[in-house]
Design an enzyme around this catalytic site. Structure first.
Site, PDB file in Angstrom:
ATOM      1  N   LYS A  58      -2.197  -4.272 -15.461  1.00  0.00           N
ATOM      2  CA  LYS A  58      -1.464  -3.001 -15.523  1.00  0.00           C
ATOM      3  C   LYS A  58      -0.561  -2.932 -16.748  1.00  0.00           C
ATOM      4  O   LYS A  58       0.164  -3.879 -17.060  1.00  0.00           O
ATOM      5  CB  LYS A  58      -0.650  -2.831 -14.241  1.00  0.00           C
ATOM      6  CG  LYS A  58      -0.016  -1.464 -14.066  1.00  0.00           C
ATOM      7  CD  LYS A  58       0.695  -1.374 -12.708  1.00  0.00           C
ATOM      8  CE  LYS A  58       1.292   0.010 -12.494  1.00  0.00           C
ATOM      9  NZ  LYS A  58       2.021   0.097 -11.210  1.00  0.00           N
TER      10      LYS A  58
ATOM     11  N   CYS B 170      -2.091   2.379  -9.658  1.00  0.00           N
ATOM     12  CA  CYS B 170      -0.990   3.187  -9.122  1.00  0.00           C
ATOM     13  C   CYS B 170      -0.442   4.155 -10.165  1.00  0.00           C
ATOM     14  O   CYS B 170      -1.110   5.068 -10.609  1.00  0.00           O
ATOM     15  CB  CYS B 170       0.090   2.255  -8.569  1.00  0.00           C
ATOM     16  SG  CYS B 170       1.286   3.085  -7.492  1.00  0.00           S
TER      17      CYS B 170
ATOM     18  N   GLU C 152      -4.862  -1.517  -4.418  1.00  0.00           N
ATOM     19  CA  GLU C 152      -3.858  -2.287  -5.167  1.00  0.00           C
ATOM     20  C   GLU C 152      -3.235  -3.352  -4.274  1.00  0.00           C
ATOM     21  O   GLU C 152      -2.896  -3.102  -3.120  1.00  0.00           O
ATOM     22  CB  GLU C 152      -2.765  -1.351  -5.684  1.00  0.00           C
ATOM     23  CG  GLU C 152      -1.645  -2.070  -6.418  1.00  0.00           C
ATOM     24  CD  GLU C 152      -0.469  -1.160  -6.747  1.00  0.00           C
ATOM     25  OE1 GLU C 152       0.390  -1.578  -7.550  1.00  0.00           O
ATOM     26  OE2 GLU C 152      -0.404  -0.037  -6.190  1.00  0.00           O
TER      27      GLU C 152
END
Length: 514
Positions: free
Chosen positions: A331, A383, A271
């Site tokens: 995301k 994440c 990430e």
């Protein structure tokens, strides 16, 4: 025991509730002391039984404070070391967040205290059902914070066999059912038909879990994919440095560390591997170079990067595919304060923590096409997203591999990374998919379709490592049904228990029965 517990002074009961909530953390990684979690839940059940509504609420709230203050104390690290808050203010903010989560935790226990606490089946049916509804609610309320689900403590017990069938929340409800049953026996040792049946059902759940562990619901393909991962171990302060020299050094590091990995089918960067001073658009010269290098090696490269949508003035935390890797993913579950600021107009500028340079991210579109490499479709998770059971299960229906890219440097060497890895393992087990787990600071890992770690890197080291994964096309039962049916069953069980009392509230119902 019933007499002693009912006579317990309120302050002692609250202290025990705080202690039992705190002990739950020992059931999770890195401790793995799941029997302590069972004992702590048993004590919690005993503290609630036959109490007035106000005491049920207070004891549940204090239990929740203990649970979250102990279980997520690591947010202190990001607030203090990277948010610039003083130690005292950081501790206060952690406590406030724990109290906020405890208030949410308490909501279903209002129902328990209001309708079920004095029922003979309160601890056996109502308590597990309320607990399940609470965990389910925490996956979506205010975008969700699905952390510290009790089922994670059973990743390596017999109950883990239920994960591909009912998900982590299925493990949670069996665990709470077990503790509630023990509490009922301790409360008033008196054999009854219901208690004997419940005991038999509990034993059956555990034995069935052991049997289910032997089943492979989704068979992996014989074809394997070789994967190389870069773990740059860039210090968080360096990642947030917008100095040209620091940015250039990070790009050179990625180039150099990847050089020996191009013989693999896939190469994975973590990430925000591309420094946050750059976006996908401004990093294009470097990314085009890497795209060419990957294509020459017939390799797919996936990297975390900030993507700028200039037309909408939106910025996304994204994964980009290069070389033989195709697609973008933006995301969809953001970290409060880390990626966006709730009540932004009111809290921006109060302290440095509310002005982190990464707190400008927008939520990605709900419908996305995902990633693909060499004909293999991939479920990406950036994440925090890997902790959402239904989000990953739904995405995995059309894909064959899970990919999680992370930057956990915000929390240094705390228990956060161990908890996070455990939750990632559960997603692999629930979906029967291999999981590529890439982090900036480590550990990174290859996790198989049974949730077992096949290989991993060390923490806080600059290194590369390789492994093999297998695509999986079949579905597990949990992928097909998700958590919704469990929540529905819990609601039906509660309605069935409450039905006699509900009838009493209906005008004329009592007269008809007479």
């Amino acid at each position: 025991m019933k007499t002693q517990l009912l006579a317990l002074p309120r302050w002692q009961a609250l202290l025990l509730a705080l202690l039992s909530g705190s002990l739950i953390t020992l059931g999770f990684a890195p401790f793995g002391l799941w029997p302590i979690a069972v004992i702590a839940l048993t004590l919690f059940a005993l503290l609630l039984k036959d109490q007035p509504l106000n005491q049920v609420i207070w004891r549940s709230f204090v239990f929740g404070i203990g649970l979250y203050a102990a279980g997520i104390h690591w947010i202190y690290v990001s607030i203090h070391y990277f948010g610039g808050a003083s130690p005292l203010l950081s501790a206060l903010l952690v406590l406030l967040f724990a109290a906020f989560m405890a208030a949410i935790f308490t909501l279903p226990f209002y129902l328990f205290g209001r309708w079920f606490n004095h029922h003979s089946l309160a601890l056996i049916i109502a308590l597990p059902a309320c607990w399940l509804l609470g965990e389910w609610m925490r996956t979506w309320l205010l975008t969700g914070f699905p952390w510290l689900f009790i089922g994670y403590a059973h990743l390596d017990t017999w109950l883990s066999g239920w994960a591909p069938v009912a998900g982590v929340m299925g493990l949670s409800v069996i665990s709470v059912f077990t503790s509630g049953l023990i509490a009922q026996w301790l409360w008033q040792y008196q054999k009854s038909r219901a208690l004997i049946i419940a005991s038999g059902a509990c034993i059956a759940f555990w034995i069935a879990g052991a049997a289910l562990k032997t089943i492979t619901w989704a068979e992996p393909d014989e074809q394997f994919i070789s994967v190389g991962m870069v773990q740059p171990n860039v210090d968080q302060s360096t990642k947030l440095n917008w100095d040209y020299a620091a940015v250039n050094a990070s790009l050179n590091q990625l180039r150099d560390m990847s050089e020996n990995l191009w013989t693999n089918n896939w190469v994975i960067w973590p990430e925000a591997a591309i420094p946050t001073a750059l976006t996908y658009q401004t990093a294009l010269p470097f990314l085009e170079e890497m795209n060419t290098r990957a294509a020459q090696s017939n390799a797919a490269l996936f990297t975390g990067v900030i993507f700028a949508d200039r037309e909408r003035n939106h910025y996304y935390n994204s994964i980009a595919g290069l070389g033989e890797g195709l697609g973008f993913y933006h995301k969809r579950r953001l970290v409060p304060f880390g990626e966006y600021v709730p009540l932004e107009d009111y809290v921006r500028g109060l302290i440095e923590f509310f002005d982190l340079p990464t707190s400008f991210i927008n939520i990605g579109p709900r419908e996305q096409h995902g990633l693909i490499a060499h004909g293999i479709r991939i479920t990406p998770a950036i994440c925090y997203e890997i902790v959402y059971p239904d989000l990953i299960a739904e995405g995995a229906r059309e894909t064959q591999v899970l990919l999680s890219v992370n930057n956990l440097g915000w929390f240094l060497d705390s228990i956060q990374s161990k908890q996070f890895m455990q939750m990632a393992q559960m997603r692999a087990l629930e979906t029967g998919r291999y999981l590529i787990y890439s982090t900036n600071n480590g550990p990174s890992a290859i996790i198989d379709n049974k949730g077992k770690i096949l290989s991993h890197s060390d923490s806080f080291t600059e290194q590369t490592f390789t492994g093999q994964i297998h695509p999986v096309k079949d579905w597990t039962p949990f992928m097909a049904i998700g958590s919704g049916p469990l929540a529905l069953l819990a609601s039906i069980a509660l309605l069935a228990l409450a039905f006699p009392r509900l009838q009493e509230l209906i005008p004329g119902a009592q007269a008809k029965r007479d």
